[in-house]
Each structure stands twice: as C-alpha cells, then as structure tokens.
Design an enzyme around this catalytic site. Structure first.
Site, short mmCIF file in Angstrom:
data_model
loop_
_atom_site.label_atom_id
_atom_site.label_comp_id
_atom_site.label_asym_id
_atom_site.label_seq_id
_atom_site.Cartn_x
_atom_site.Cartn_y
_atom_site.Cartn_z
N GLU A 118 -31.10 34.83 22.08
CA GLU A 118 -31.56 35.66 20.62
C GLU A 118 -31.87 36.62 20.22
O GLU A 118 -31.72 37.13 18.99
CB GLU A 118 -31.83 33.94 20.83
CG GLU A 118 -32.06 34.05 18.65
CD GLU A 118 -32.25 33.13 18.36
OE1 GLU A 118 -32.63 32.81 16.71
OE2 GLU A 118 -31.93 31.67 18.93
N ASP A 119 -33.69 36.69 20.78
CA ASP A 119 -34.83 37.35 20.24
C ASP A 119 -34.35 38.45 21.28
O ASP A 119 -34.54 39.40 20.51
CB ASP A 119 -35.83 36.90 20.07
CG ASP A 119 -35.97 35.48 19.20
OD1 ASP A 119 -35.05 35.35 18.49
OD2 ASP A 119 -37.18 34.65 19.30
#
Length: 754
Positions: A118-119
């Site tokens: 996600e990051d």
C-alpha cells in the site's frame, strides 16, 4: 454522586461534533475489565518481538521472520509516523500483538509486511517470490484500494471491507492481523487532529469492535471499545474516569466480604477456584447510563465477580453453592455453557442478592472457557492444513465470514453492503431448533423467514409457510428462545417486496433484494423511462431530440453503462428523475455554449402525474399502511427497495416521510378502466351477541366484496371486527358501508388505516 446529565454536560459544552445518540447499540460484554490508562505504548523493537516468538516459533521460521523484518525495514526506511517515530515501529507493534495470540510464522511475516504494498509500491509478484503465496495473499487482503476513485467515503469503506472479507473468508488470519493493526492505530491516535480522531474512532466502534466481539476476542474488543469512546468523547471519558477512581475506596469493603464468603464456601466443598472482582469498562458504564437513564451511582451499585474452576462439573457445583450462599434473583440465571453464544463464548451467569441487599453478578467458567472468552478465535491457534482440522470456534467464525461473503456477492452497492453487515455485527441472540433438534442461533427479533434463509437461500426463496411448535404461523412471526421451527416450501413461492419489511438478518435482506432486482429489471426500466420523460417534458425537453453527446457525458458521470441502467435506478428510487432531468438540461446548456448558442431559460411546466392502473407488477406497490383505492387522492414515493410506493394523500405515515425526504415524492393519479379489485381495511364495532359476525360478513359478501382476512378483539362490552376486503373503488366501498351500517348490532363502521 454524579448524574448522567452531569457526566455529559462538560463534553457537550466543549464539542458539538456529533450527538451521542448516534452511537451504535453494541452487544453486551462477556465480562468487564479494569479501565485502561491509555498511556502511549512503548516503541517495539525486533528484539522485543523475537523474545515472544522464540517461545513457540522454530529457529527455521525465525530466520524467515527476520528476513521479512529486514525487507520491511528497508522499504519503510525514511518513512516517519505522525508521532515522529520510524514507521517500521508500527508493523513491529502489529506483529507483537499477533505474537501475543501465538499466530504462526506466516501471519507474523504478513503483519510485518502489511503496509509495503500500500505505502511503498512493492508488487505482489515480488512478495510471492520472496516470501511465498500465502503471505502475499494475506498482505493483499490487508491492502486498501487506494488506486481506485470512490464517490464517497462510504463507497471506499465498503469496497475495502469487501476486499478484506474475500481474503479472510479464505484465511481467517487476515482479520486477526487487521484487528491488531487497528488496535495499534487506536493506541497511537492521539497525534491526529480532532475530526480525524473522531472519524477513525467511530469507524472502529461501528465495524472493528463488533467484529472482535463476534470472533470472541473479548480482551481486544473491550480495549478497542474504550479507546474509541476516549477518542470520540474525551471529556465524557475523563469525567467518568475521575468519578470511578474516587468511588473505588467505598466499594472495597463489600467486595472483600463477598470474596471471602464465596472463597470459604468453595473450599469447604473441595473446589479449587480463582475468584476475580470485575469492574465495568468506561464505555459500558456510559452506555448503561445513557440507555437506561441511570445515575452514575446506580450503575456502580451492581458488583461483579468471575469464578474460574478446573472442570465442567465444578461449574454447575459452584452455581449450586452460590445459590445456597445468597438468594438468586429470579430470571437472572443464564447457561451459556449448554448453549454458547454466537462467538462460542461459554459461562454460567447468575445474579444474587448479596450483603446489604446489593445485587452481585457472577460468571462461572473453566480455565479453557476463560481462555476462549478472552482470545476467541485466536485461542489455541490452529491453521488448517491437509492433516489438521479447525477447532469448533474457528468453524463458527468461518461460517459467519462465509455468510458475509454470500451477502457481498448478492449486494448491489457498497453502502447497501455495509448496511447488511452491520445488521449481523450487532446480534443479541435467540436460539431455536430445527425439527431434528439442531440449534440455530439468530439475532434477536429474527423472524421465521430469517430462519428459512439461515438454513439455505433456496429454502428461503421458496418458503410457502412455517410451523412454530407445530402451529402454522405467519412468516413475519418473531422467534423466541426454544422455538421448534419447520419450514414448508413450494416451487411456486417466491420473494415479494413485503418480505423486506420484516426480515432482520443481512443474509435474508440481501438475498430478497437480489431476487427482486433480477425479476423486476424490465419493469424498473419502463417506469424509470416514463418518470424521466415526464421530468424532461416539465422543462421543455424531449428525450428524442437530445443529442447523443449529452447522454454519453451523463453515462460517464454516473458510471452507468447504458441508459437502461439509469432508467432502472430511477424506477427503483436510487436516482430522482427530476435531478437527472436537470443535469441533462445543464449538459445541453454546456454543449450549446461551447458552440456559441445561448439557451433561453423558460418557465417550467407543471409535471404531469404518473398514471397508476394497479396492475404494473411488483415495481409499483400500494402502501400497506393506508391501502389506497381508486377515487382516493394519491401520492407516490420513490423507494430504493420497493420501487414506486403509492400512498393515500391523507396517510399520516406518508406525511411524516414527506417531511423528512420531500424530493422522493411525485404526483400520481389513477388511470381509467381499472378492471381489478383493491384491498381495503375496515373496522366494525358491534355488540357482543350471537350471530353478529355472520350477519356482518353476509352483508359484505352481498355487496360483491371479497373478504380476505378478519380479526376480532374485545373492547369492553363491544367487539371490534377488523376486515380486509376487496373493492373496486370508493363508490363500491361507500355502498358496502351503507349496507353494513344498517345491520342490527353494528354501532360503528369505518375505513381503517394502520
């Protein structure tokens, strides 16, 4: 002490961000704990994590976990949390919580890696290659859909939750890691601004707290519940916290007296037991004060103890000893050992009259039951392999997760999905039996039809009638504990829109809606097209003359594939025809201005009413609260689940709905040559004498009206007869009323509206 009003006034004066009445009604706790201080948690290092893992993880698995940590540390290098701590401290803290539950190496690795996709843009292919497909699948299930664009936060939340459900239906470890992730975020929420803290805390209270409760992880459930309360209403929290601390000294004498008496009685009977005093959570106290309008002192007047014994037999022996020691309060004994709660919680509960007449609550359980009650599905973790089987608790949990998966497959949109899921997240259970004595647990207020859908969706779809305790009852009958329920099916029986008015479970509601959408699409499209054409006509537009680019842009903006999709949405009430017409007009205006043409504003004409014939199919419903008949002045409501619902203009229920949502109402009128009969409610007050019912029904039949239902109730010296009759119109009804009014013994007759 302090009243409810005192406890709340400080916060209300300081914050007006939300009303406390909007808090969801959550399930009762399996037990209460000492109020947490909510000091900021320590920063976890890998050495802290390793100390816990080495107690149950093999050296080979420790090497793989270390590799996952180094990979995550490298990817998060330079990334800082809002608190100023290195970001890697968060995955480490999540992994430590999972280690407390003794999750396996794959789950610990997924916890360490849960934010790298996600990051940090790591691909799933890279995770599969380095750490294996199971770990990558868990990380994927935990990753949010950040790359998609959503119209609202509800849509995003719904889509994220859908994805998480798909993953955790395959592997329960996904939700355990997600809960650990949310717990650590809640523990460190103090660095966020006030609105964001409130939003995250509310989402936690509405979704993650009840999931933890449903999975039986009570220690996590209670901590997250109080953390959410602390961040939603900090001044109320602090006020209650101070009041509890000041009251503890006054309670010690009575608690010690009860503890010594119970301990002595158990020892005399040869039972070794651990006895704990229980203190309510702050949110539990707040909720009880608010819901039951109690003062603070009244809430704390109930004392609680938990008794943990060695064997099942000792649980029941202890119950008998307690009842001999103190007088039991009638109706307050609950056996959750014989019939566990939905989350497999087991204990004996009893309430007794203790010293000085003070109520004292006891929970009695074995060490095994206590472990399950605190850690739920994470207790004695066993991940299913080819040679292993799931525990009963994990089977319960997987069954519930699978039912949510069934709901998401049948649901049309994210907001509707969240609505269905929340219904199943707040169950106050009722336990009933099949004819073969199998126990079925359903939410409180569930109906016989909910039972049918719980057995199987196809059984629910074809339910014709139901027997409860060998008596035929309506499908809407609410179930009671101990009922024996038998479903009678027929291939000719199918769901109707009226079923949505009384089913309680998300599974039943989503299945009925799915069926109605599938068979009702053509009717919805036709009705929606009629409504849009009339709205366009009111602003001097003809659908046939509107250029194609306007429709193309409208489809792009709405996300619909074809105009039939928009017509269907209008026909089912999901979109308002007048708003779609206005948007079409504005798009025409935009295109005209681009080409240098001016669009003259014209006075809109009065919108012609939609004509109702009463035979349009299930997409047009006559409201059951007022049952309009031809000759009545009528008005139509665009309802998302039932299509166009037609009310009598004098209907009190309709007037309340119009006041709340006036934009959903349109003008409707009766068509001509209505060759059918319409239901109507009648109330007839008669004297109590022999043969009166026969005389009244004879006159109704003599008026060429069909009686479809009749009820009778006593009102003093009179009887009230309630009829459902079928008439052609108001003239036919007036003729019927005149005939019945002249029957000897009839005191009053009139049309009834529920």
């Amino acid at each position: 002490m302090m009243s409810t009003e005192t406890a709340l006034s400080t916060d209300q004066a300081q914050h007006t961000i939300a009303d406390p009445a909007t808090l969801p009604a959550l399930p009762q706790e399996g037990g209460d704990v000492i109020v947490p201080a909510f000091s900021r948690p320590k920063v976890v290092t890998f050495s802290h994590l390793a100390q816990k893992l080495e107690k149950y993880i093999s050296p080979a698995d420790m090497k793989r976990i270390l590799e996952a940590f180094r990979f995550a540390d490298e990817k998060h290098l330079g990334q800082i949390r809002k608190s100023g701590e290195p970001y890697i401290s968060h995955p480490l803290a999540v992994a430590e919580i999972c280690a407390d539950w003794k999750l396996d190496a794959q789950a610990i690795m997924a916890a360490l890696l849960h934010d790298v996709v996600e990051d940090q843009g790591v691909t799933l292919e890279e995770l599969i290659e380095r750490f294996g497909a199971p770990v990558a699948a868990m990380v994927d299930g935990l990753s949010k859909l950040e790359k998609l664009q959503f119209k609202t936060h509800v849509d995003a939340q719904g889509e994220n939750f859908r994805k998480m459900l798909l993953a955790m239906a395959r592997d329960v470890r996904v939700i355990l890691i997600k809960l650990a992730d949310r717990l650590h975020n809640m523990r460190t929420l103090d660095v966020m601004n006030r609105p964001k803290r409130y939003r995250i805390a509310r989402e936690t209270m509405e979704v993650y707290v009840p999931i933890a409760h449903r999975l039986g992880i009570n220690n996590l459930y209670r901590e997250m519940q109080d953390l959410a309360f602390h961040n939603m209403y900090p001044f109320r929290y602090e006020t209650l916290s101070k009041a509890i601390k000041s009251s503890r000294g006054n309670r010690r004498t009575l608690i010690g007296k009860v503890h010594d008496a119970v301990s002595s009685a158990l020892e005399k009977n040869g039972i070794h037991a651990e006895i704990y005093g229980r203190e309510k959570t702050l949110y539990g106290i707040y909720r009880k004060m608010r819901n039951q309008n109690l003062s603070f002192s009244q809430v704390l007047d109930i004392y609680g103890f938990r008794i943990v014994v060695d064997t099942l037999a000792q649980c029941y022996m202890t119950l008998g000893i307690l009842h001999a020691l103190y007088k039991p309060i009638p109706g307050k004994v609950q056996d959750y050992i014989a019939i566990p709660k939905l989350n497999n919680y087991q204990s004996l509960h009893t309430s007794l009259v203790g010293p000085y007449g003070t109520p004292v609550e006891f929970q009695i359980r074995t060490h095994e039951m206590h472990h399950v009650a605190e850690t739920g599905v994470a207790a004695h973790w066993l991940y299913k392999t080819e040679n292993e089987t799931l525990t009963d608790l994990q089977k319960h949990s997987l069954g519930w997760l699978q039912s949510l998966l069934d709901i998401q497959q049948q649901t049309g949109n994210s907001a509707e999905f969240i609505e269905h899921v929340k219904v199943d997240l707040f169950p106050d259970s009722v336990y009933v039996f099949t004819p073969k004595a199998k126990i079925i647990a359903l939410p409180r207020a569930a109906t016989a039809l909910d039972f049918a859908y719980n057995i199987h969706s196809d059984i629910g779809d074809h339910t014709a009638s139901v027997k409860i305790n060998n008596s035929v009852v309506p499908l809407r009958t609410e179930l009671q504990n101990g009922d024996i329920v038998e479903i009678i099916t027929s291939p000719n029986a199918h769901p109707t829109p009226s079923w949505l008015e009384f089913v309680r479970t998300g599974k039943a509601r989503s299945r009925i809606r799915s069926y109605l959408r599938s068979i009702n699409l053509a009717d919805s499209i036709k009705l929606g097209q009629r409504l849009l054409q009339q709205s366009l006509k009111s602003i001097h537009l003809d659908e046939a003359g509107i250029p194609k680019p306007v429709f193309d842009k409208l489809l792009y903006e709405t996300g619909a594939k074809t105009m039939d999709d928009i017509y269907a949405d209008i026909g089912t009430g999901k979109r308002l025809a007048v708003l779609v017409a206005r948007r079409i007009a504005s798009l025409i205006d935009e295109i005209s201005r681009k080409h240098g043409n001016s669009v003259k504003d014209e006075e809109p004409q009065k919108i012609e009413p939609v004509i109702i014939y009463g035979s349009e199919g299930i997409n047009v419903q006559l409201a059951t609260c007022c049952l309009p008949i031809p000759g009545d002045t009528i008005i139509g409501e665009l309802n998302m689940t039932r299509g166009l619902v037609v009310h009598n203009a004098e209907c009190q229920q309709a007037k309340k709905l119009i006041a709340r949502e006036p934009d959903k109402w349109i003008n409707v009128d009766w068509g001509e040559d209505l060759n059918r009969s319409f239901d109507c409610y009648l109330r007839v007050l008669v004297v109590e004498e022999k043969g009166i019912l026969a005389r009244v029904t004879a006159e109704i039949s003599g008026s060429d009206a069909n009686i479809t239902a009749v009820e009778m109730e006593t009102q003093g010296e009179f009887n009230l007869l309630k009829f459902t009759v079928q008439v052609e119109n108001r003239i036919h009804l007036a003729r019927l009323l005149r005939r019945v009014r002249h029957v000897p013994g009839v005191k009053k007759i009139g049309r009834d509206r529920i």
